[in-house]
Design an enzyme around this catalytic site. Structure first.
Site: not given
Length: 293
Positions: A214, A252
């Site tokens: 990510e 996140h």
């Protein structure tokens, strides 16, 4: 042989009496060898009771001494989760898997520093992760068991849902998994991509690896640079967040581009330069992996 866990692993659930702990302990017990694997729960207030036949102990140390368990999975709410991890570390378990999302970063910084200072042997997976599964043997965590199939492809991912996506694609292509490991999306966590790549590299039952990252941080770059010189098996990669604008937090806690570092483009470029085949399309992960076998 598998990485981290296998059918003979014995597991403690910390937070077994909470709704989340109960639900996932139940589903994990129903998967493969789960009945034999889940041997203890921990809740200081409910010691001496049991959850559906699993004895509950007052501490991790006691649970380990009574059952021989070497792994714990943690579903303790955020405020107490770092203390629960430390309890597993202090009991000298081999592996602590923390599923809890939303642990204060400061708690994790202090915990990691203490683990390092005291040179503790416990490996930490997570927090804010789906856990780990060795298909047809054991699952520890919140992943859907039915999409997995036993095989020879390793999966390591910072994103929970993308782990399931990659696994689902592999299974649909007839490619089973040796183990799938969700390392979690928090900025301060335990195992990193590089650690899991090393395990897959050394595992005779893994032939190739899907690595999913990510935006944010530099863990994927670190792993790619290590893989370039050391990895004996093909690795394919995907980075979530190609369209994310700098400075914007995406999902996140760890997925934030700061100081011009941690963009998806940058990560993909480093991975490609290190010989890792990458895709920008998440629906292509399985096919990309198949192409390198």
């Amino acid at each position: 042989m598998s990485i981290l866990i296998n059918k003979d692993t014995k597991v403690i659930t910390q937070g077994i009496t909470g709704k989340t702990g109960q639900f996932h302990t139940r589903t994990c017990r129903e998967y493969a060898n789960g009945k034999a694997a889940y041997v203890a729960g921990v809740n200081p207030k409910r010691a001496g009771e049991d959850f559906e036949g699993i004895p509950i102990f007052g501490s991790v140390k006691e649970a380990k001494a009574q059952t021989g368990a070497t792994v714990s999975v943690i579903y303790v709410p955020p405020a107490g989760a770092a203390a629960a991890i430390w309890e597993a570390v202090e009991a000298d378990l081999d592996l602590a898997i923390c599923i809890t999302e939303g642990i204060p970063v400061r708690d994790m910084v202090e915990l990691k520093e203490r683990m390092r200072r005291e040179n503790r042997k416990t490996i930490l997976l997570g927090p804010n992760c789906p856990g780990v599964i060795t298909p047809d043997e054991l699952k520890i965590g919140i992943m859907p068991g039915h999409i997995h199939k036993k095989g020879r492809i390793g999966v390591v991912s910072r994103s929970g849902t993308l782990t399931y996506e990659a696994v689902g694609q592999l299974t649909a292509l007839g490619l089973g998994q040796s183990s799938a490991v969700g390392i979690g999306g928090d900025p301060v966590n335990g195992l990193k991509h590089i650690d899991v790549l090393k395990m897959f590299n050394d595992d005779p039952e893994t032939d190739a690896v899907v690595m999913i990252g990510e935006i944010g941080g530099s863990d994927e770059e670190t792993a790619a640079l290590w893989a370039k010189d050391n990895m004996k098996k093909p690795v394919v990669g995907f980075i979530a967040g190609v369209t994310a604008p700098p400075g914007k937090r995406m999902g996140h806690a760890g997925a934030i581009i700061s100081g011009g570092q941690g963009t998806a483009q940058e990560k993909l470029a480093v991975m490609e330069s290190c010989g890792i085949k990458v895709t920008k399309n998440p629906s292509e992960m399985g096919r990309l992996l198949k192409s390198v076998l």
